[in-house]
Design a protein around this motif. Structure first.
Motif, short mmCIF file in Angstrom:
data_model
loop_
_atom_site.label_atom_id
_atom_site.label_comp_id
_atom_site.label_asym_id
_atom_site.label_seq_id
_atom_site.Cartn_x
_atom_site.Cartn_y
_atom_site.Cartn_z
N ALA A 150 -1.98 -5.45 4.80
CA ALA A 150 -1.41 -4.03 5.42
C ALA A 150 -0.52 -3.57 3.87
O ALA A 150 -0.33 -2.05 3.75
N PHE A 151 0.32 -4.76 3.26
CA PHE A 151 1.80 -3.88 2.70
C PHE A 151 0.22 -3.31 1.08
O PHE A 151 1.06 -2.99 -0.12
N LYS A 152 -0.45 -4.03 0.88
CA LYS A 152 -1.72 -3.89 0.08
C LYS A 152 -2.22 -2.17 0.02
O LYS A 152 -1.84 -1.68 -0.37
N PHE A 153 -2.31 -2.16 1.58
CA PHE A 153 -2.70 -0.54 2.26
C PHE A 153 -2.26 0.25 1.82
O PHE A 153 -1.66 1.53 0.96
N PHE A 154 -0.14 0.55 2.20
CA PHE A 154 0.42 1.03 1.75
C PHE A 154 0.73 1.38 0.35
O PHE A 154 1.03 2.53 0.09
N ASP A 155 0.67 0.36 -0.63
CA ASP A 155 0.45 -0.04 -2.00
C ASP A 155 -0.19 1.14 -2.38
O ASP A 155 -0.14 2.67 -2.79
N LEU A 156 -1.43 1.08 -1.82
CA LEU A 156 -2.54 2.00 -2.12
C LEU A 156 -1.83 3.62 -1.71
O LEU A 156 -2.38 4.43 -2.47
N VAL A 157 -1.57 3.68 -0.67
CA VAL A 157 -1.34 5.47 0.10
C VAL A 157 -0.61 5.59 -1.04
O VAL A 157 0.08 6.38 -1.78
N VAL A 158 1.25 5.35 -1.60
CA VAL A 158 1.95 5.21 -2.47
C VAL A 158 1.56 5.84 -3.59
O VAL A 158 1.61 7.06 -4.08
N GLN A 159 0.34 4.98 -4.63
CA GLN A 159 -0.02 5.59 -4.95
C GLN A 159 -0.68 7.22 -5.51
O GLN A 159 -0.80 7.80 -7.07
N ARG A 166 6.55 -0.51 -7.11
CA ARG A 166 6.15 0.31 -6.99
C ARG A 166 6.82 1.76 -6.46
O ARG A 166 7.53 2.76 -6.56
N CYS A 167 7.16 0.99 -4.59
CA CYS A 167 7.52 1.85 -4.11
C CYS A 167 9.70 2.32 -4.78
O CYS A 167 9.88 3.03 -5.11
#
Lengths: 444, 918
Positions: free
Chosen positions: B170-179, B222-223
């Protein structure tokens, strides 16, 4: 009466012409001004800084009254002053020194209220915003700075802040030659021209560059159209370019992006521009000593004034006070007394002994007296003192005004009484007549 | 049906009123066995489409022939393999039919988001790839806010899942979203930080699986880097084509919600510090620092660094002091700064050294940020200072190539603190730090980004922005280094050459700022003046007679412009620099735009008093006399040659310089200076174009009557005849515009000084005497050298003179001189000795041609009379040249002049001439 005033870097005096008729007026003598050195102080008198040879340690600023060709007041500030500007009411004069300092004087007393180090190199132009709260200065180092007078006179905030200026625009690479300001006080745009062949448009509210217009030659003078649709830029190649402020211009024109046309007549460089909003006229001064009056709409020259052999470097369009233009000697005499006996020369240094006195400005509501409404409290104290002594002209004037008011009131009273009396008489007469009529009928 | 039932009931009731009807309750008669079931039952008939026959034409299908709808249905299949295949199918479909995704993106998202917390690892991975490669790039331009909000709830859900793998994913997904959609962090900041905190608290897992921890932490970095900071680089967006007074919509500022998260962030920092602390013993126990754990530690440190920066410089309501209270600062200083510096236990590899160096640099940066708030104890401070010094000197880092690269990459992190340190430290440390900084600046590769970082720091230290104040005592130390830096700049420019224009531009910008600023600081003023000597190499150098152009000539235009602007600010431009700039000007490869710009700026500098008048005028004169015109010879000035020729440039240069010279000051004074210079140059016999330009400048400054001195008139009278004859010789007769351009200045001079005209005519006459013609060494003309061409030239020159009304008026008072010229021509003709027959014939035919051709059109011109008269005069002279009495001819001439004879007269003379030639 709108007059055109022009001065030159070579001593040719200050020429003065009626814009409407073209008739030459009084020529004010002995004046060799730097660019932006001529200023009309609140339409009450003329001030002009003087070019001096580089070795001179002090500056030279002259005042002329409207009615006399000779300079009336001479002052010698601490260093050569180039640009001069006065606020719209004429209560303050600002001068830019060759070391980059800005001097701030009060006209009525001649006191140097403030002096601050504004630029690294000589100041080249100074402009007040139309609400007089901002001062914009351009300098030889290519910097345009915006100063808030509230900040300048606020000692507490001054110490807290890291810098005095509101904005410092450093995008110009060479000397700033001219600055004009649009309308809208703190939300206005300013346009600056520089020797780097560009004019830049800045936003005062956002403090950033809005537009950069590159011209085919160095621009020495700019004037802005009152509608802010375009601005006019006088170049060293003798053309006056018209650059768009509003429209998106087609990139495929002769001069470059945003430049939509030009006014040409002359091959000599244009050195200064002024805009007369009254009849939409553009005035341009040129290196050959001529002043051309252009009709902006038709792009034709309406009139030409010949100032002198040398280059014209200042043009002002001033609306002369009504009293002066009527040229009644009696009125002039009284107004001159008002104007000139009051203005001492500008002081060289800030007087340290005055520091303890409060030099806060007192803002009065505009009233009928034609004195400026921004006055330092010291000046007002002086006035009060004079009033107390009942000796001054202002006091006498006020006395007259009071008497007039009294007279008016008496007249009103008289009218009222007269009316009452009339009513009474009418009533009595009616009564009498009625009584007679009754008696008559009785008698019948 | 209902109705009939009701009516039947009514009837029953009516008929049998009080009759008791016995009915059995609870029992029913079974239906008779033979009764037919009349009930009709129906069932929906589902006919699964017959895959072969279904018409899927026009529908987008995947490779396996499934539509998007089918694929989406399959994603919730209970078999993981089917689910994965469906996801692959979607990917395949979307690649082939991008429009499909655009039309159904919300449907797709709504279905796919359920898979974020899928139990199967492979499915999640496939989903991640699908999102990463197709869906996010495909929906980039849409209304992303809505799009993201559909996803976020599921992601948060997954973040709290029990299975640690799902959480990490999920964190990985979130990272993608933030990108793809950075603002989403600010919308959910508090929740996200909470989730990160929770997962980092579970300290048992990260020691096991560092790879996953690494991805999580890099997402955190990144966040956090999206947190607003007060030190934004001034965005330089000059949107040129927008309307100035346009309405601008308020874009929601992303940093509104950040004030609330400070508490959360603080907790997160504490957790990170603990996490870091847990790693330390691990490091010591491990034989070496492997990549994964290094990356984890680095990410942690970076996160802490960003958070600390946000506390101190960030945009929020709370004061930094209130945030960094006892708990945080003590944790930071004990657990983080206490272990500084980290160093390898076992020296195994060079790489490891570099890794430790990077970590130490980040810790040092955190410390230096913290110093804004918490005053450190002296020995801790000195420990760090020592590290900084060594880091700058590069002694810590390995000397291998990779080590050098790491050093260059990470040192810029420490540089921003140098100005502040230098201004605050006491002298000893100050000089050590500055020394090491200067070494870094000098040693690093000129094209590296490190150099640029150093330059921006130097700018900050040279040009104060208000808040920097070097204390008085340390002035000398700082000044020494400032001198070194300033002197380094021109050398750096030469080093950079034209390899990297962007770096050159930065250096030039710094030089320009320095020049602008130098006016107010006497020390910098002197230093800036001194740059001139080294800077001249940037333009050109002259060694042993050979000219070498510097990088200036090869740089792009904006760099050239910047470097020209630098010239303006030298308060006393020295001759060496002016010379090297002049050489550049004279180079034919220089763009005309830059060429004129140089002249413009130098003139502005002169006006500001930065160039001496003598230097300035000699600069102008050099340009006029040495500007090389291409092509060399003036004849073929045709439209077709415009590309190669720079005549136009030179012409505008001439007008520009003459207008500048007339602006310099009192014209008579300027004239006297220029006169001397020009006459000196003109006697050197420059090419015609240059001579013409100089004459033009001279007449612009001159007035009527002339201001030329006696000597210069004599000198000019020796030069002009040759010049005039050359011009006439070289320019074809019909090219009126060109010859006017070259001859007009002479006519102006004749108009202003008739004495000059007389002298010139005398000289022309003397050219034509026998003795002079025979002398081959006469060099007053460059082109018309032989006698034949000289006579030709003389005749056409006289014709030209007669064509011009103004000069013709003047020349009418020089009849004797004209007469003597004609006489010499005539006598030349008669002296047959020196000419062979052929030569003579050629000569005569050319004379004829020359005299006739202008006459023919001359008859039609309004001022035909003058040219007529002139021609007739000469024809007559020629016609009678067979030894007739000269005075008579002259008389005749004058007669013709005055009486204004018509065409008949002309024809008469022609016949006369023809007769004679025969």
């Amino acid at each position: 009466m709108n007059v055109v005033l022009a001065s030159s870097s070579i001593d040719g005096g200050i020429g003065c012409w009626d814009l409407q008729t073209g008739a030459e007026q009084l020529r004010y003598k002995t004046c060799a001004s730097p660019p932006h050195g001529l200023a009309s102080i609140g339409c009450r008198f003329l001030a002009c800084s003087q070019l001096r040879d580089p070795s001179a340690a002090s500056g030279h600023v002259l005042y002329w009254s409207w009615s006399k060709p000779q300079a009336q007041v001479k002052s010698f500030p601490a260093e050569p002053i180039k640009p001069l500007a006065g606020n719209s009411e004429g209560s303050y004069i600002v001068g830019g020194g060759s070391s980059g300092d800005i001097y701030f004087w009060e006209v009525a007393t001649g006191r140097l209220l403030k002096k601050w180090h504004a630029h690294y190199r000589a100041v080249t132009c100074l402009v007040f915003s139309d609400d007089d709260s901002l001062l914009i200065s351009g300098s030889e180092d290519g910097c345009v700075r915006v100063w808030s007078l509230f900040m300048i006179f606020d000692d507490v905030r001054k110490q807290q802040a890291s810098h005095l200026y509101e904005y410092s625009f450093t995008e110009h690479t060479l000397r700033v030659t001219d600055i004009v300001m649009g309308y809208g006080g703190g939300n206005a745009i300013i346009v600056s021209a520089s020797e780097d062949r560009t004019c830049k448009v800045w936003s005062l509210s956002r403090g950033r560059l809005l537009r950069n217009v590159v011209f085919p030659s160095i621009i020495d003078a700019i004037a802005i159209d009152p509608g802010e649709h375009v601005f006019y830029a006088g170049g060293r190649d003798g053309k006056i370019y018209i650059a768009a402020l509003n429209v998106e211009s087609t990139p495929s024109n002769n001069y470059g992006l945003h430049i939509i046309g030009s006014l040409t007549d002359q091959s000599k460089p244009v050195t200064c521009l002024a805009y007369s909003a009254e009849r939409n006229l553009l005035l341009s001064g040129s290196e050959d000593g001529m002043i051309r009056v252009w009709d902006v709409k038709t792009k034709n020259i309406l009139r030409m004034f010949r100032h002198s052999k040398g280059p014209v470097n200042n043009i002002l369009v001033v609306r002369l006070p009504y009293l002066l233009s009527r040229a009644e000697p009696k009125v002039q005499a009284s107004s001159r007394r008002n104007e000139f006996s009051l203005h001492p020369p500008l002081e060289k240094y800030a007087n340290s002994s005055d520091e303890d006195m409060d030099n806060r400005a007192i803002i009065t509501l505009p009233d009928t007296i034609d004195l400026p409404s921004y006055l330092s409290s010291q000046l007002i104290n002086d006035h009060i003192k004079q009033l107390q002594q009942q000796g001054s002209s202002a006091a006498a004037e006020m006395e007259v005004k009071r008497l007039k008011l009294d007279g008016q009131r008496s007249m009103e009273m008289f009218q009222q009484l007269k009316k009452v009396y009339d009513n009474l008489q009418e009533f009595c007469v009616n009564e009498l007549l009625d009584g007679q009529a009754i008696e008559g009928s009785k008698g019948k | 049906m209902v109705r009939s039932k009701a009516s039947s009931k009514k009837q029953q009731k009516k008929g049998i009123d009080f009759k008791k009807i016995k009915r059995k309750l609870g029992r029913k008669l079974p239906p008779p066995k033979n009764a037919t079931n009349t009930e009709i039952k129906s069932k929906a008939i589902v006919l699964p489409e017959q895959s072969v026959a279904t018409n899927k034409e026009g529908l987008a299908v995947s490779k396996k022939g499934l539509t998007l709808k089918e694929l989406l249905q399959q994603t919730s299949h209970h078999n993981a393999k089917v689910r994965r295949d469906a996801l692959m199918g979607i990917k395949d479909l979307v690649i082939n039919h991008p429009a499909e995704l655009r039309h159904h993106r919300y449907a797709v998202i709504e279905k796919l988001r359920e898979r974020i917390s899928d139990d199967d690892k492979v499915v999640r991975e496939a989903l991640y790839q699908l999102f990463k490669s197709e869906i996010f790039p495909g929906c980039a331009e849409d209304n992303q806010g809505l799009f993201i909000s559909l996803l976020m709830n599921y992601i948060f859900n997954a973040m709290t899942n029990l299975a640690i793998d799902i959480r990490l994913m999920a964190f990985k997904f979130f990272d993608l979203v933030v990108q793809y959609y950075p603002p989403c962090f600010s919308l959910y900041a508090e929740k996200i930080l909470q989730s990160y905190e929770d997962i980092l608290r579970k300290n048992q897992f990260y020691l096991e699986d560092k790879g996953k921890l690494k991805t999580t932490l890099s997402g955190l970095v990144r966040c956090l880097s999206l947190l607003p900071s007060k030190k934004p680089e001034s965005e330089k967006c000059v949107s040129g084509d927008r309307i100035i007074h346009a309405f601008e919509p308020d874009t929601p500022t992303a940093n509104t919600g950040f004030s609330t998260i400070i508490k959360k962030l603080k907790e997160l920092v504490l957790v990170l510090i603990n996490c870091f602390q847990d790693f330390i013993p691990l490091l010591n126990s491990m034989p070496q620092l492997d990549v994964l754990s290094f990356d984890c530690i680095l990410s942690m440190l970076q996160s802490i660094d960003i958070a600390v920066r946000f506390f101190i410089y960030g945009i929020h309501e709370e004061t930094p002091e209130s945030i960094c209270d006892q708990t945080l600062s003590s944790a930071l200083s004990k657990k983080l700064l206490g272990v500084f510096p980290l160093y390898p236990k076992h020296h195994l590899s060079v790489k490891e050294d570099d890794r430790y160096f990077i970590l130490n640099v980040v810790i040092a940066a955190i410390f230096l940020h913290l110093r804004e708030l918490v005053c450190p104890s002296t020995n801790v401070f000195e420990k760090f200072l020592e590290f900084i010094e060594n880091a700058l000197l590069g002694t810590i880092c390995s000397s291998s190539r990779s080590g050098k690269a790491t050093w260059e990459k990470h040192i810029p992190l420490l540089l921003p603190f140098i100005p502040k340190l230098a201004s605050e430290l006491e002298t000893g440390w100050q000089s050590r730090i500055l020394e090491s900084f200067t070494r870094t600046f000098k040693d690093c590769n000129p094209e590296s980004s490190l150099k640029l970082a150093c330059l921006s720091m130097i700018e900050e230290m040279l040009i104060p922005r208000g808040y920097m104040h070097f204390s008085k005592a340390s002035d000398t130390v700082v000044l020494d280094y400032q001198t070194v830096w300033i002197r380094e700049l021109p050398l750096l420019l030469s080093l950079l050459g034209d390899k990297q224009p962007s770096s050159s531009q930065v250096v030039l910008c710094l030089l320009l700022r320095l020049g602008q600023f130098s006016g107010s600081n006497p020390f910098l003023f002197g230093e800036y003046e001194n740059i001139q000597f080294t800077l001249s190499e940037f333009y050109s150098t002259c060694q042993e007679g050979n000219l070498y152009y510097g990088p200036f000539m090869r740089l792009p235009r904006d760099c050239q412009e910047l470097s020209i602007c630098c010239l303006y600010y030298f308060s006393n431009l020295n001759v060496l620099l002016l010379k090297s700039v002049t050489f550049c000007c004279l180079c034919s490869e220089l763009e005309p735009f830059i060429f004129f710009r140089i002249i413009e700026v130098l003139h502005a500098a002169y006006k500001a008093g930065h160039i001496q008048i003598a230097d300035h005028i000699s600069f102008f004169m050099t340009l006029l006399s040495r500007f090389k015109i291409l092509p060399e010879n003036i004849c073929p000035v045709r439209e077709s040659d415009v590309k190669v020729s720079n005549h136009g440039t030179f012409k505008s240069l001439t007008t520009m310089l003459s207008s500048y010279l007339s602006q310099i000051g009192d014209s008579s004074v300027v004239f006297h200076i220029v006169e001397k210079a020009i006459l000196g140059l003109i006697l050197l016999q420059p090419p015609l174009e240059n001579a013409c330009a100089m004459l033009r400048v001279l007449i612009v400054l001159d007035s009527k009557p002339t201001r030329l001195s006696e000597q210069s008139i004599i000198a000019l009278s020796n030069f002009l005849p040759g010049y005039l004859m050359d011009v006439v010789h070289c320019i074809p007769e019909d090219d009126v515009q060109t010859w006017r351009y070259y001859i007009l200045p002479c006519f102006f001079m004749f108009d202003r000084s008739s004495k000059l005209l007389k002298l010139v005519l005398d000289v022309i006459g003397s050219f034509l005497t026998d003795s002079n013609l025979s002398l081959p060494s006469d060099t007053s003309t460059r082109y018309a050298t032989d006698s034949l061409s000289r006579i030709n030239a003389t005749i056409s020159l006289l014709l030209l003179i007669y064509k011009d009304v103004k000069v013709q008026k003047i020349i009418s008072s020089f009849r004797t001189e004209i007469g003597s010229i004609l006489q010499s021509i005539a006598s030349l003709q008669s002296s047959e000795v020196k000419m062979t027959l052929e030569e003579r014939h050629r000569f005569q035919s050319s004379v004829l041609e020359k005299t006739f051709s202008p006459c023919e059109d001359g008859g039609e011109q309004p001022r035909g009379r003058s040219s007529f008269g002139g021609n007739i005069e000469k024809i007559q002279g020629l016609a009678n040249s067979g030894g007739n009495c000269l005075s008579q001819i002259l008389q005749n001439c004058n007669g013709i002049f005055e009486r204004e004879k018509g065409v008949q007269e002309f024809v008469h003379y022609i016949t006369l001439l023809e007769h004679h030639v025969k």
